[in-house]
Enzyme design. Structure first.
Site, PDB file in Angstrom:
ATOM      1  N   GLU A 272     -17.139  38.093  31.335  1.00 48.19           N
ATOM      2  CA  GLU A 272     -18.117  36.708  32.213  1.00 48.19           C
ATOM      3  C   GLU A 272     -19.492  35.578  32.084  1.00 48.19           C
ATOM      4  O   GLU A 272     -19.564  34.768  31.756  1.00 48.19           O
ATOM      5  CB  GLU A 272     -18.771  37.239  33.987  1.00 48.19           C
ATOM      6  CG  GLU A 272     -19.052  36.259  34.067  1.00 48.19           C
ATOM      7  CD  GLU A 272     -18.416  35.801  36.180  1.00 48.19           C
ATOM      8  OE1 GLU A 272     -17.395  36.737  36.388  1.00 48.19           O
ATOM      9  OE2 GLU A 272     -19.385  35.086  36.382  1.00 48.19           O
ATOM     10  N   ASP A 276     -20.041  31.502  30.879  1.00 44.92           N
ATOM     11  CA  ASP A 276     -20.949  31.348  31.752  1.00 44.92           C
ATOM     12  C   ASP A 276     -21.711  30.267  31.384  1.00 44.92           C
ATOM     13  O   ASP A 276     -22.014  29.068  30.697  1.00 44.92           O
ATOM     14  CB  ASP A 276     -22.134  31.407  32.311  1.00 44.92           C
ATOM     15  CG  ASP A 276     -21.025  31.797  34.197  1.00 44.92           C
ATOM     16  OD1 ASP A 276     -19.945  32.533  34.030  1.00 44.92           O
ATOM     17  OD2 ASP A 276     -22.070  32.897  34.739  1.00 44.92           O
ATOM     18  N   SER A 477     -15.981  31.123  38.035  1.00 47.84           N
ATOM     19  CA  SER A 477     -17.085  30.969  37.191  1.00 47.84           C
ATOM     20  C   SER A 477     -16.626  30.149  36.137  1.00 47.84           C
ATOM     21  O   SER A 477     -17.790  30.168  35.207  1.00 47.84           O
ATOM     22  CB  SER A 477     -17.403  32.399  37.113  1.00 47.84           C
ATOM     23  OG  SER A 477     -16.599  33.088  37.413  1.00 47.84           O
ATOM     24  N   ASP A 519      -9.239  12.777  41.428  1.00 47.33           N
ATOM     25  CA  ASP A 519      -9.084  12.953  42.969  1.00 47.33           C
ATOM     26  C   ASP A 519      -7.889  13.790  42.545  1.00 47.33           C
ATOM     27  O   ASP A 519      -6.563  13.907  42.202  1.00 47.33           O
ATOM     28  CB  ASP A 519      -8.122  11.939  44.025  1.00 47.33           C
ATOM     29  CG  ASP A 519      -8.337  12.687  45.502  1.00 47.33           C
ATOM     30  OD1 ASP A 519      -8.124  13.551  45.791  1.00 47.33           O
ATOM     31  OD2 ASP A 519      -7.902  12.271  46.610  1.00 47.33           O
ATOM     32  N   VAL A 520      -7.614  15.629  43.167  1.00 45.97           N
ATOM     33  CA  VAL A 520      -6.599  16.909  43.221  1.00 45.97           C
ATOM     34  C   VAL A 520      -5.920  16.320  44.810  1.00 45.97           C
ATOM     35  O   VAL A 520      -6.743  16.724  45.661  1.00 45.97           O
ATOM     36  CB  VAL A 520      -7.463  17.655  43.255  1.00 45.97           C
ATOM     37  CG1 VAL A 520      -6.267  18.878  42.671  1.00 45.97           C
ATOM     38  CG2 VAL A 520      -8.026  17.772  41.851  1.00 45.97           C
ATOM     39  N   ASP A 545     -11.299  17.421  50.417  1.00 43.45           N
ATOM     40  CA  ASP A 545     -10.130  18.377  51.025  1.00 43.45           C
ATOM     41  C   ASP A 545     -11.098  20.153  50.670  1.00 43.45           C
ATOM     42  O   ASP A 545     -11.961  20.048  49.438  1.00 43.45           O
ATOM     43  CB  ASP A 545      -8.549  18.635  50.214  1.00 43.45           C
ATOM     44  CG  ASP A 545      -8.841  18.844  48.499  1.00 43.45           C
ATOM     45  OD1 ASP A 545      -8.813  19.998  48.238  1.00 43.45           O
ATOM     46  OD2 ASP A 545      -8.494  17.823  48.249  1.00 43.45           O
TER      47      ASP A 545
END
Ligand SMILES: *[C@@H]1O[C@H](CO)[C@@H](O)[C@H](O)[C@H]1NC(C)=O
Ligand SMILES: *[C@@H]1O[C@H](CO)[C@@H](O)[C@H](O)[C@H]1NC(C)=O
Ligand SMILES: *[C@@H]1O[C@H](CO)[C@@H](O)[C@H](O)[C@H]1NC(C)=O
Ligand SMILES: *[C@@H]1O[C@H](CO)[C@@H](O)[C@H](O)[C@H]1NC(C)=O
Length: 565
Positions: A272, A276, A477, A519-520, A545
């Site tokens: 992680e 990032d 993340s 748009d998803v 949404d």
């Protein structure tokens, strides 16, 4: 009394009895993965953070509204840290009362911040337990790391309580963070061992999907961006350099972090931590990048709180911050969340953009009682004053197609924060259009702040860890620094034109009504595995949404929409 899992605050007591308990609703259960080692010796030292009551929070909130509303004449007229300080600093009586309370207990080793609303003091366990009746300081370990927390709720004298929001360093165990899943695709039927599958998300794939050209890199003087991480793992400069050698060929980029704030450990680098930095520097390419990392000065510190305190003590900060920290709202006290939310407002009025990962558990699941489940919102994702980033997958994982919901994408409705005005009509539109297929109303709070606000790919990333490219890294993340980097690029172009940076993004983002975003509209995220919802939370739909927000950035269109004024 001192069993590791004991001590739930008895909520049956009358509020009167609990008036000195600043965080009366703080969950003090010890997470199962921490083991108690024993009580601190009386002379062992602790570091506690006293959050003093601030002034003019209503003015702060109003100021944030106008400086981030593109239709206001005050848009972009951000405050300097000194101006924030003169607005919110605690009253003289508050400062005097708290300081003399501490001094009367011999606590004199304290540091303050520019805004004077935090005091960080070093004191012995013995003194701390007298100062904060109820507290019992214990040492806990997990994976070889030890921390100090109180196994019981603390209180403060009634005449002090009115001057404090909370005391940090007693509760809140470090969360595991949004662990990037290493095998999420397996569960979707893709085998990691399948020779045909070498494809995954790389900087080139992201730049193609979001229409970033080789020319879309930073060049403004004094633009910068930051990632903040609070995990027990460290980023490796060599991995970042290697990552850029592998994947940075097609665009101008930097291969080094500009500044590390906090202590860089010597332990082995983590997935992680690498993720990032590698990805904010791939979309926000060529922009100086800071890393805020575990301060780790004392076992009793709360890393996320330390970061918030630091923001109030640094006048010169990067404009965009992406943060992978989150915890269940129900595990935190209301006092803590409200105060941290005020800290986000303080950042917003200064023109800082804060982007938080929406979490990797979909709508989540909270077993409220034997008979009742509900969804489980995550904080700070649920704060109205941050921009929360959800996750998507390619429709076909092997090619750059359109995006669908990544079923892990965190989203939902806060039980703590009211729905802010900027999103009211977007959320109402969603609730109306999918009314027939919504989960039962008992699972979520329609009057709460709804999230996420925006999304990006969160599935099947390549990351370099220990010099080796690792595939199949997933999670919000990943999407958060990708989106952060793009806003950082837009800030860059704005700075070049002499315009103010974007600051708190949401009011302007919601006014776009989805313009400039992909748009998803397909897919649902996960939730309680019970009979009523059967593992399904909310579903994506046209327009906003609570799974993917407004969708994912089409960079050139977003730049065009956000560069004028
Ligand atoms: C804040 O910064 C000042 C120097 O500008 C320093 O003296 C002080 O100790 C800092 N406070 C904390 C809590 O680190
Ligand atoms: C951006 O990407 C989409 C989909 O990949 C494409 O349809 C569109 O033409 C591209 N260009 C712009 C400027 O939007
Ligand atoms: C802006 O530039 C100055 C001078 O080069 C530097 O000291 C400062 O750290 C920069 N600020 C940021 C936020 O990058
Ligand atoms: C729902 O959210 C509101 C804030 O918007 C809060 O006041 C209320 O307590 C919440 N309800 C529940 C059941 O958590």
């Amino acid at each position: 009394m001192d069993t590791p899992f004991a001590v739930v605050i008895p909520l049956l007591f009358s509020p009167l009895v609990w008036s000195g308990y600043l965080e009366y609703d703080q969950n003090v259960l010890v997470p199962r993965d921490w083991t108690r080692v024993g009580r601190l010796r009386p002379t062992e030292e602790l570091e506690l953070t006293f959050a003093l009551k601030q002034q003019n929070i209503d003015v702060l909130e109003e100021t944030l509204k106008v400086v981030s509303d593109p239709d206001s004449p005050q848009y972009g007229k951000y405050l300097q840290l000194e101006e924030v300080a003169s607005l919110v600093h605690p009253s003289d009586p508050s400062q005097k009362v708290v300081r003399s309370w501490l001094q009367n207990h011999g606590v004199t080793n304290c540091l303050t911040v520019h805004t004077q609303d935090f005091l960080q003091c070093t004191l012995t366990a013995e003194v701390a337990e007298v100062l904060l009746p109820g507290s019992r300081f214990q040492r806990y370990v997990r994976d070889g790391r030890s921390i100090v927390r109180s196994s019981a709720p603390y209180s403060v004298p009634d005449d002090i309580a009115q001057h404090l929001d909370f005391v940090g360093g007693l509760h809140r165990f470090p969360p595991r963070g949004h662990k990037p899943g290493l095998a999420s695709s397996k569960s979707k039927g893709i085998q990691r061992s399948d020779d045909a599958v070498h494809f995954g998300v790389t900087p080139a794939v992201l730049r193609t999907r979001y229409n970033l050209t080789a020319a879309d890199v930073g060049s403004a003087r004094n633009n910068s961006q930051a990632v903040a991480q609070f995990l027990e793992q460290y980023y490796s400069p060599a991995d970042l350099a290697e990552f850029m050698r592998f994947y940075g060929g097609s665009f101008q980029h930097l291969s080094k972090v500009d500044r590390v704030v906090g202590t860089q450990g010597t332990e082995k680098p983590g997935v992680e931590a690498s993720l990032d930095v590698e990805y904010i520097m791939s979309t926000g390419a060529n922009i100086p990048t800071w890393l805020f990392t575990n301060p780790g000065r004392h076992e009793s510190q709360e890393p996320f709180l330390q970061w918030a305190v630091l923001l109030s003590n640094m006048s010169d900060l990067p404009w965009v911050h992406t943060i992978s920290y989150g915890d269940d709202e129900d595990s935190l006290s209301t006092a803590y969340m409200r105060r941290i939310n005020t800290e986000f407002m303080k950042a917003g009025v200064r023109g800082l953009s804060l982007l938080f990962a929406s979490g990797d558990s979909g709508a989540g699941c909270w077993h409220v009682s034997k008979e009742q489940n509900s969804f489980r919102p995550s904080f700070p994702a649920s704060s109205p004053y941050v921009t929360t980033v959800g996750g998507t997958s390619f429709k076909n994982p092997f090619t750059v197609t359109y995006e669908v919901t990544d079923y892990i994408s965190g989203g939902g409705f806060s039980n703590v924060f009211k729905m802010p005005d900027y999103q009211a009509s977007a959320v109402a539109g969603y609730l109306n259009s999918v009314a027939a297929t919504l989960p039962p109303k008992s699972y979520f709070n329609v009057s709460g702040r709804a999230y996420p606000d925006i999304a990006a790919l969160s599935d099947n990333y390549w990351v370099v860890v220990s010099r080796v490219p690792v595939p199949w890294v997933s999670g919000t993340s990943a999407s958060t620094p990708v989106v952060g980097g793009m806003f950082s690029l837009i800030n860059d172009k704005r700075l070049m034109k002499g315009l103010p940076v974007l600051g708190f993004l949401n009011p302007r983002l919601y006014k776009l009504k989805g313009q400039a975003l992909f748009d998803v509209t397909e897919g649902c995220h996960l939730a309680c595995l019970d009979e009523l919802v059967q593992g399904q939370g909310f579903c994506a739909a046209p327009s906003w949404d609570p799974v993917t927000g407004w969708g994912t950035p089409n960079y050139p269109a977003l730049l065009a929409a956000l560069i004028a004024s």
